[in-house]
Motif scaffolding. Structure first.
Motif, PDB file in Angstrom:
ATOM      1  N   LYS A 166       7.695   7.648   2.991  1.00 32.27           N
ATOM      2  CA  LYS A 166       7.643   7.727   4.452  1.00 32.27           C
ATOM      3  C   LYS A 166       7.538   6.342   5.086  1.00 32.27           C
ATOM      4  CE  LYS A 166       5.300  12.223   4.326  1.00 32.27           C
ATOM      5  NZ  LYS A 166       4.049  12.968   4.644  1.00 32.27           N
ATOM      6  N   TYR A 167       7.291   5.315   4.242  1.00 34.35           N
ATOM      7  CA  TYR A 167       7.073   3.947   4.737  1.00 34.35           C
ATOM      8  C   TYR A 167       8.207   3.027   4.298  1.00 34.35           C
ATOM      9  CZ  TYR A 167       2.298   5.332   5.921  1.00 34.35           C
ATOM     10  OH  TYR A 167       1.201   5.951   6.464  1.00 34.35           O
ATOM     11  N   ASN A 168       8.309   1.896   4.977  1.00 31.95           N
ATOM     12  CA  ASN A 168       9.269   0.865   4.581  1.00 31.95           C
ATOM     13  C   ASN A 168       8.723   0.094   3.390  1.00 31.95           C
ATOM     14  OD1 ASN A 168      11.309   1.302   6.587  1.00 31.95           O
ATOM     15  ND2 ASN A 168       9.912   0.423   8.102  1.00 31.95           N
ATOM     16  N   LEU A 169       8.667   0.776   2.282  1.00 29.30           N
ATOM     17  CA  LEU A 169       8.168   0.209   1.036  1.00 29.30           C
ATOM     18  C   LEU A 169       9.166   0.518  -0.079  1.00 29.30           C
ATOM     19  CD1 LEU A 169       4.437   1.398   1.243  1.00 29.30           C
ATOM     20  CD2 LEU A 169       5.235  -0.970   1.445  1.00 29.30           C
TER      21      LEU A 169
ATOM     22  N   SER B 181      -5.154  19.432  -4.539  1.00 26.81           N
ATOM     23  CA  SER B 181      -5.544  18.173  -3.915  1.00 26.81           C
ATOM     24  C   SER B 181      -4.412  17.164  -3.797  1.00 26.81           C
ATOM     25  CB  SER B 181      -6.691  17.540  -4.714  1.00 26.81           C
ATOM     26  OG  SER B 181      -7.797  18.407  -4.811  1.00 26.81           O
ATOM     27  N   ALA B 182      -3.313  17.374  -4.514  1.00 24.57           N
ATOM     28  CA  ALA B 182      -2.295  16.330  -4.670  1.00 24.57           C
ATOM     29  C   ALA B 182      -1.815  15.712  -3.354  1.00 24.57           C
ATOM     30  CB  ALA B 182      -1.121  16.875  -5.478  1.00 24.57           C
ATOM     31  N   PRO B 183      -1.414  16.498  -2.343  1.00 23.21           N
ATOM     32  CA  PRO B 183      -0.933  15.835  -1.125  1.00 23.21           C
ATOM     33  C   PRO B 183      -2.019  15.059  -0.398  1.00 23.21           C
ATOM     34  CG  PRO B 183      -1.047  18.221  -0.804  1.00 23.21           C
ATOM     35  CD  PRO B 183      -1.280  17.963  -2.261  1.00 23.21           C
ATOM     36  N   ALA B 184      -3.273  15.528  -0.479  1.00 25.28           N
ATOM     37  CA  ALA B 184      -4.374  14.806   0.168  1.00 25.28           C
ATOM     38  C   ALA B 184      -4.683  13.513  -0.585  1.00 25.28           C
ATOM     39  CB  ALA B 184      -5.612  15.696   0.241  1.00 25.28           C
ATOM     40  N   ILE B 185      -4.641  13.579  -1.923  1.00 23.58           N
ATOM     41  CA  ILE B 185      -4.822  12.364  -2.729  1.00 23.58           C
ATOM     42  C   ILE B 185      -3.744  11.346  -2.360  1.00 23.58           C
ATOM     43  CG2 ILE B 185      -4.609  11.439  -5.071  1.00 23.58           C
ATOM     44  CD1 ILE B 185      -5.944  14.042  -6.066  1.00 23.58           C
ATOM     45  N   ALA B 186      -2.512  11.820  -2.262  1.00 23.90           N
ATOM     46  CA  ALA B 186      -1.397  10.926  -1.940  1.00 23.90           C
ATOM     47  C   ALA B 186      -1.609  10.239  -0.596  1.00 23.90           C
ATOM     48  CB  ALA B 186      -0.093  11.724  -1.936  1.00 23.90           C
ATOM     49  N   LYS B 187      -1.983  10.999   0.405  1.00 28.58           N
ATOM     50  CA  LYS B 187      -2.184  10.417   1.734  1.00 28.58           C
ATOM     51  C   LYS B 187      -3.343   9.425   1.733  1.00 28.58           C
ATOM     52  CE  LYS B 187      -2.402  11.650   6.632  1.00 28.58           C
ATOM     53  NZ  LYS B 187      -3.282  10.532   6.960  1.00 28.58           N
ATOM     54  N   TYR B 188      -4.422   9.786   1.056  1.00 29.32           N
ATOM     55  CA  TYR B 188      -5.602   8.921   0.987  1.00 29.32           C
ATOM     56  C   TYR B 188      -5.250   7.561   0.370  1.00 29.32           C
ATOM     57  CZ  TYR B 188     -10.172   7.313  -0.781  1.00 29.32           C
ATOM     58  OH  TYR B 188     -11.290   6.574  -1.088  1.00 29.32           O
ATOM     59  N   LEU B 189      -4.509   7.586  -0.738  1.00 25.66           N
ATOM     60  CA  LEU B 189      -4.185   6.334  -1.426  1.00 25.66           C
ATOM     61  C   LEU B 189      -3.108   5.541  -0.687  1.00 25.66           C
ATOM     62  CD1 LEU B 189      -4.181   7.519  -5.159  1.00 25.66           C
ATOM     63  CD2 LEU B 189      -6.031   6.424  -3.878  1.00 25.66           C
ATOM     64  N   VAL B 190      -2.080   6.221  -0.219  1.00 23.15           N
ATOM     65  CA  VAL B 190      -0.962   5.523   0.416  1.00 23.15           C
ATOM     66  C   VAL B 190      -1.367   4.972   1.779  1.00 23.15           C
ATOM     67  CG1 VAL B 190       1.377   5.789   1.323  1.00 23.15           C
ATOM     68  CG2 VAL B 190       0.768   6.806  -0.876  1.00 23.15           C
TER      69      VAL B 190
ATOM     70  N   GLY C  59      -4.146   3.631   2.438  1.00 25.39           N
ATOM     71  CA  GLY C  59      -4.805   2.364   2.130  1.00 25.39           C
ATOM     72  C   GLY C  59      -3.822   1.259   1.828  1.00 25.39           C
ATOM     73  N   ILE C  60      -2.800   1.566   1.018  1.00 23.69           N
ATOM     74  CA  ILE C  60      -1.787   0.561   0.676  1.00 23.69           C
ATOM     75  C   ILE C  60      -0.986   0.164   1.911  1.00 23.69           C
ATOM     76  CG2 ILE C  60       0.354   0.183  -0.611  1.00 23.69           C
ATOM     77  CD1 ILE C  60      -0.834   1.898  -2.845  1.00 23.69           C
ATOM     78  N   ALA C  61      -0.559   1.146   2.694  1.00 24.86           N
ATOM     79  CA  ALA C  61       0.236   0.853   3.891  1.00 24.86           C
ATOM     80  C   ALA C  61      -0.540  -0.023   4.866  1.00 24.86           C
ATOM     81  CB  ALA C  61       0.655   2.157   4.562  1.00 24.86           C
ATOM     82  N   SER C  62      -1.840   0.231   4.974  1.00 23.65           N
ATOM     83  CA  SER C  62      -2.667  -0.580   5.862  1.00 23.65           C
ATOM     84  C   SER C  62      -2.768  -2.014   5.349  1.00 23.65           C
ATOM     85  CB  SER C  62      -4.060   0.044   5.976  1.00 23.65           C
ATOM     86  OG  SER C  62      -4.915  -0.767   6.752  1.00 23.65           O
ATOM     87  N   GLU C  63      -2.997  -2.173   4.049  1.00 21.67           N
ATOM     88  CA  GLU C  63      -3.117  -3.525   3.482  1.00 21.67           C
ATOM     89  C   GLU C  63      -1.825  -4.308   3.620  1.00 21.67           C
ATOM     90  OE1 GLU C  63      -4.653  -3.967  -0.414  1.00 21.67           O
ATOM     91  OE2 GLU C  63      -6.393  -2.665  -0.075  1.00 21.67           O
ATOM     92  N   MET C  64      -0.682  -3.624   3.484  1.00 23.29           N
ATOM     93  CA  MET C  64       0.607  -4.313   3.526  1.00 23.29           C
ATOM     94  C   MET C  64       1.217  -4.319   4.934  1.00 23.29           C
ATOM     95  SD  MET C  64       2.471  -3.130  -0.001  1.00 23.29           S
ATOM     96  CE  MET C  64       3.666  -4.454   0.159  1.00 23.29           C
ATOM     97  N   SER C  65       0.511  -3.725   5.902  1.00 18.80           N
ATOM     98  CA  SER C  65       1.038  -3.599   7.271  1.00 18.80           C
ATOM     99  C   SER C  65       2.431  -2.976   7.253  1.00 18.80           C
ATOM    100  CB  SER C  65       1.076  -4.973   7.960  1.00 18.80           C
ATOM    101  OG  SER C  65      -0.228  -5.518   8.051  1.00 18.80           O
TER     102      SER C  65
END
Length: 488
Positions: free
Chosen positions: A25-28, A349-358, A360-366
């Motif tokens: 969903k992100y430009n990654l 839990s899988a989709p919630a785990i995914a959102k929780y982790l991603v 964090g990464i999206a925020s760190e990488m802007s």
């Protein structure tokens, strides 16, 4: 081969594919690596397929938080990704006063976890809902937000949507090392080459502790726990149950349950056998295991129709030494993100785990969200579910939909071709089976197996001796001259 990625996801089970779906969903630049030819070839393919309500995990734990959030997310994802989910509700049954007290504890815990709609039913109400439940059942905890699903289909849907949105999946790609410089991840080494990356998400299931150690983090370990199941023909459902019926839980897990599937079959299981660390791949079924599974299932539903058994199977759960999911950045190696110890309720839990982790990464990488993100995935034809008029119209467009390959499940050649050529297509006989149900009927592939093998060889342009059942070395044919599978 050297590739570049912002994030590498290790492991193609339900957790890894859900994470890849969220990353897309992100430009990654995101790449998922899976060591087997098929996705979801580990625990994801061999579990109880239940979307839990969230009353079992202790309040405040990652399991509780991710379970409740994930359950809610699947209600939206069902339509968006065309997922096979039936919101059946679930029952936890008690047969004595001590177990009835446990139900009250579960009710309180569920309310603390914000699980809606929980009720304790008396035995008569339970049997009105599920007439085949034992007369010894005194009561049960009813959880209306629970459901049943097709786990492989969920993982495949996440993966297909991710690929449509630019993510990459490398199959038969085994991680051989992780390069760490100045305490930060810089690359993943594989049998297909090097992937330079800033982040590695460790979703390697029962091997997650081994992957973590490759990056210098030995803060947890994974203990394998095997569970065996018995699957019954669709004719057995009238004698069994409509929704999941659990016993009261123990420290070993949720116990041996009786449960329907989204496809109309019913199963009993799993038991729980702690295995040694060198038995992470041990999915053998045993006579004592089957005996235990039947004995305990009969405490819930006495008249188990053993004659309707069509197969047995086993899965291995990834039990974390922490007692909870291991989620988030490593405290030792920068760029290493853990998604480990994902046992029950990991599927929910899988989709919630995914959102929780991603997140964090999206925020760190802007990282910005994609403006052109595409929801959904290509429709998957299901010939047997169409009306006669629609079947005729489909055959008129493509005659191969009029050629039945699997008689038990009425699966056509057209459906098998679609399974092979989808965005994340089948590469093995079991890959076709899990996408279409060809081979899942009463004969378990005795009739259609050879024909599916021929179609795979033709469509993948490989010799028939290279067609595999599921895993990388599970060749369907044995060459006497070379005394091996695969190429002569």
């Amino acid at each position: 081969m050297t590739k570049q990625a912002d994030v590498v996801v290790i492991g193609g089970g339900i957790t890894g594919t859900a994470i890849l779906h969220e990353l897309a969903k992100y430009n990654l630049r995101a790449i998922l690596v899976e060591r087997e030819p098929e996705l979801a070839a580990g625990t994801t393919k061999a579990n109880s397929a239940i979307l839990h309500a969230g009353f079992d995990a202790p309040e405040g734990s990652m399991k509780a938080r991710m379970n409740v959030e994930g359950n809610k997310m699947y209600h939206d994802l069902k339509d968006e990704l065309n997922l096979e989910i039936r919101w059946s509700g679930s029952l936890v049954a008690a047969v004595d006063d001590e177990q009835m007290a446990v139900l009250k504890d579960l009710l309180k815990r569920g309310k603390d976890n914000d699980v809606p709609g929980l009720e304790i039913w008396d035995g008569n109400t339970v049997r009105e809902s599920e007439p085949n439940v034992s007369k010894d059942v005194k009561g049960a905890l009813w959880a209306p937000t629970a459901g049943i699903c097709w786990p492989f289909g969920l993982a495949l849907a996440f993966a297909e949507n991710a690929v449509i949105n630019g993510a990459e999946i490398l199959r038969e790609c085994t991680v051989t090392g992780i390069t760490v410089k100045n305490h930060s991840v810089t690359a993943v080494e594989t049998n297909q080459g090097t992937i330079e990356t800033k982040y590695v998400i460790n979703a390697a299931g029962i091997h997650a502790d081994e992957i973590s150690r490759l990056a210098g983090d030995d803060s947890f370990y994974i203990h394998p726990r095997k569970g065996e199941y018995i699957l019954f023909d669709k004719t057995a459902q009238k004698d069994l149950v409509y929704c999941p019926v659990f016993p009261t839980p123990t420290k070993m897990g949720k116990g041996i349950l009786v449960c329907a599937t989204t496809h109309g079959n019913v199963f009993v299981g799993p038991n729980a056998q702690d295995m040694s660390d060198d038995e992470k791949e041990n999915t053998a079924v045993t006579i004592p295991g089957m005996d235990e599974t039947l004995e305990k299932a009969r405490r819930l539903v006495p008249n188990i129709p053993v004659g309707a058994t069509i197969t047995e199977f086993a899965g291995v759960r990834a039990v974390s030494s922490t007692g909870d999911f291991v989620l988030g950045p490593s405290a030792i190696t920068r760029g290493l993100i853990q998604a480990a110890g994902i046992q029950s309720p990991g599927l929910t839990s899988a989709p919630a785990i995914a959102k929780y982790l991603v997140d964090g990464i999206a925020s760190e990488m802007s990282a910005a969200r994609k403006a052109d993100y595409k929801k959904g995935r290509p429709a998957q034809p299901c010939f047997r579910m169409l009306t006669n008029a629609d079947q005729k119209a489909l055959i008129a467009r493509d005659a191969r939909y009029g050629r039945v390959i699997c008689r038990c499940e009425t699966i056509t050649e057209g459906e098998i071709l679609d399974a092979i050529h989808r965005p994340v297509g089948a590469r093995t006989v079991d890959g076709v089976k899990r996408r279409t149900r060809a081979g899942m009927g009463r004969c378990q592939g005795g009739f259609c197996g050879p024909r599916v093998t021929q179609i795979l060889a033709r469509e993948l342009n490989i010799p028939i001796t290279e067609v595999r059942k599921e895993m990388s070395k599970s060749y369907m044919f044995y060459d006497k001259e070379t005394q091996s599978g695969g190429k002569a």
